[in-house]
Write a protein that holds these residues in place. Sequence first.
Motif, PDB file in Angstrom:
ATOM      1  N   SER A   1      40.623  36.203  46.765  1.00  0.00           N
ATOM      2  CA  SER A   1      41.146  37.385  47.449  1.00  0.00           C
ATOM      3  C   SER A   1      42.108  36.969  48.557  1.00  0.00           C
ATOM      4  N   VAL A   2      42.972  37.918  48.922  1.00  0.00           N
ATOM      5  CA  VAL A   2      44.000  37.657  49.925  1.00  0.00           C
ATOM      6  C   VAL A   2      43.906  38.724  51.013  1.00  0.00           C
ATOM      7  N   TYR A   3      43.931  38.291  52.265  1.00  0.00           N
ATOM      8  CA  TYR A   3      43.877  39.206  53.412  1.00  0.00           C
ATOM      9  C   TYR A   3      45.161  39.110  54.211  1.00  0.00           C
ATOM     10  N   LYS A   4      45.710  40.265  54.547  1.00  0.00           N
ATOM     11  CA  LYS A   4      46.918  40.328  55.374  1.00  0.00           C
ATOM     12  C   LYS A   4      46.569  41.156  56.599  1.00  0.00           C
ATOM     13  N   ASN A   5      46.744  40.605  57.772  1.00  0.00           N
ATOM     14  CA  ASN A   5      46.331  41.278  59.014  1.00  0.00           C
ATOM     15  C   ASN A   5      44.902  41.809  58.916  1.00  0.00           C
ATOM     16  N   GLY A   6      44.033  41.001  58.337  1.00  0.00           N
ATOM     17  CA  GLY A   6      42.616  41.350  58.259  1.00  0.00           C
ATOM     18  C   GLY A   6      42.251  42.328  57.158  1.00  0.00           C
ATOM     19  N   VAL A   7      43.233  42.809  56.411  1.00  0.00           N
ATOM     20  CA  VAL A   7      42.971  43.812  55.371  1.00  0.00           C
ATOM     21  C   VAL A   7      43.135  43.164  53.992  1.00  0.00           C
ATOM     22  N   LYS A   8      42.180  43.466  53.090  1.00  0.00           N
ATOM     23  CA  LYS A   8      42.286  42.883  51.751  1.00  0.00           C
ATOM     24  C   LYS A   8      43.453  43.517  50.993  1.00  0.00           C
ATOM     25  N   VAL A   9      44.379  42.688  50.524  1.00  0.00           N
ATOM     26  CA  VAL A   9      45.531  43.209  49.788  1.00  0.00           C
ATOM     27  C   VAL A   9      45.515  42.781  48.323  1.00  0.00           C
ATOM     28  N   TYR A  10      44.620  41.834  47.990  1.00  0.00           N
ATOM     29  CA  TYR A  10      44.552  41.381  46.596  1.00  0.00           C
ATOM     30  C   TYR A  10      43.167  40.846  46.302  1.00  0.00           C
ATOM     31  N   GLU A  11      42.670  41.182  45.126  1.00  0.00           N
ATOM     32  CA  GLU A  11      41.427  40.577  44.661  1.00  0.00           C
ATOM     33  C   GLU A  11      41.574  40.242  43.190  1.00  0.00           C
ATOM     34  N   ALA A  12      41.257  39.011  42.827  1.00  0.00           N
ATOM     35  CA  ALA A  12      41.370  38.612  41.425  1.00  0.00           C
ATOM     36  C   ALA A  12      40.291  39.313  40.631  1.00  0.00           C
ATOM     37  N   CYS A  13      40.624  39.811  39.445  1.00  0.00           N
ATOM     38  CA  CYS A  13      39.571  40.453  38.687  1.00  0.00           C
ATOM     39  C   CYS A  13      38.639  39.360  38.173  1.00  0.00           C
ATOM     40  N   GLY A  14      37.377  39.662  38.179  1.00  0.00           N
ATOM     41  CA  GLY A  14      36.415  38.658  37.732  1.00  0.00           C
ATOM     42  C   GLY A  14      35.997  37.706  38.831  1.00  0.00           C
TER      43      GLY A  14
END
Length: 408
Positions: A388-401
């Motif tokens: 997963s990727v966080y930008k300014n503390g907010v999740k912006v991406y999560e890999a499926c699976g």
Amino acid sequence: MRQASEVTFVNIGQLWMRPGQVIDGPVFIKTVQGRVRSIGPMTRVGQVQDAVDVGGRAVIPGLVEAHTHLVFAGERANEFEMRAQGVSYEQIARQGGGIRSTVAATRKAGEQELFESGMNRLDRFMAMGVTTIEVKSGYGLDFEQEMRMLRVIRRLNEAHPLTVRPTLLAHVPYGADRKEMVMDIAQRWIPEAAKTGLAVQFDVFCDAIAFDFDEAARLLRAARDAGLGLRVHAEQLGHTGISKYAASIGAQSADHLDHVQEDDIVAMAGAGTVAVLLPGCSISMGTRNLPHIRPFKAHGVAVALSTDYNPGSSVTVNLPLMGSLAVAYMGFSYDEAMAAITTHAAKVLGMADTAGSIQPGRPADFVVLDCADFRQLFYEYATPHVASVYKNGVKVYEACGSGHGRPQ
Ligand code: NIG
Ligand code: FE
């Protein structure tokens, strides 16, 4: 975008904070209003309002991609195959392929089409763990078309969660009168891009198939006078010495550098100019002599790595793969590879204080890997490792699976 006021990331298995500083877990990162507030061992986490349990995974800074040509139309798949069969990049360019064919396709494309394909490519970079990215113009090649490209880049910055840093690129001479073009770039493109804020950096391609030394030097001076940061595509296909000159007038980076010489490196060291090495080009260009980190290290030049994403000489968004190539062929340690796609890349963009490391007070831009050790990112090459990727503390991406089972 919603910004949770206080979120604590707990059970981090390993934390790569900045060059030479890796902490073994379990540790926590407390973020407040999208910034890192504190970092410490789990034994000292205390009361937690809102927790994200990363389950022993490694956390690294959001990656910084410092050199892309991401806005373009068309494709040049045939050229990849042609080069592999022995036709050179220069020959293809002289036959009307190469950069000029992308210019023709880009000029024809509507602004919306360029915007939408750009958004798509930014999504793909984000899935690789990138949270800050530089995007160049350079496929317009006249005043109107270059400003149009820069407007598309500005829209991308506004619309996409990634931070997009715009660069005006004087790519290659185009049209009947190159003297006239150089004058126009110096007197209209650069001042307009600087005045409107449509670009924060200026870049010029100096090579036998592009601008010559005197032209590039003149343009760099004009950009410096307009207050833009300076970059240069230097010593890629042959040696011109423009990296040394660019350093002498304060360039933030010199990029490519396949044919760099020692006095260029000495000048870069003196000026704090970062070397940006682009090993993806070696795949697309079919070259085998990748630049080595040794001479840069010997002189104390910081080294960044980038994809150089573009439809011709390097067609990949896989920034971590550049780290794997650097370890395999260019003498990098794992730590140097990580520094090159985070801390040093942020320096290239003049963002050393806001991107490329995890520290209290900085934006909470980071990547949770689906493994327990950051070295896996390079060791198990060309493989998706981003959970997963966080930008300014907010999740912006999560890999499926992702999130199944224990990190490897
Ligand atoms: O960085 N060197 C010049 N420009 C790009 C290639 C762009 C293209 O081939 O379309 C580069 O390699
Ligand atoms: Fe480039």
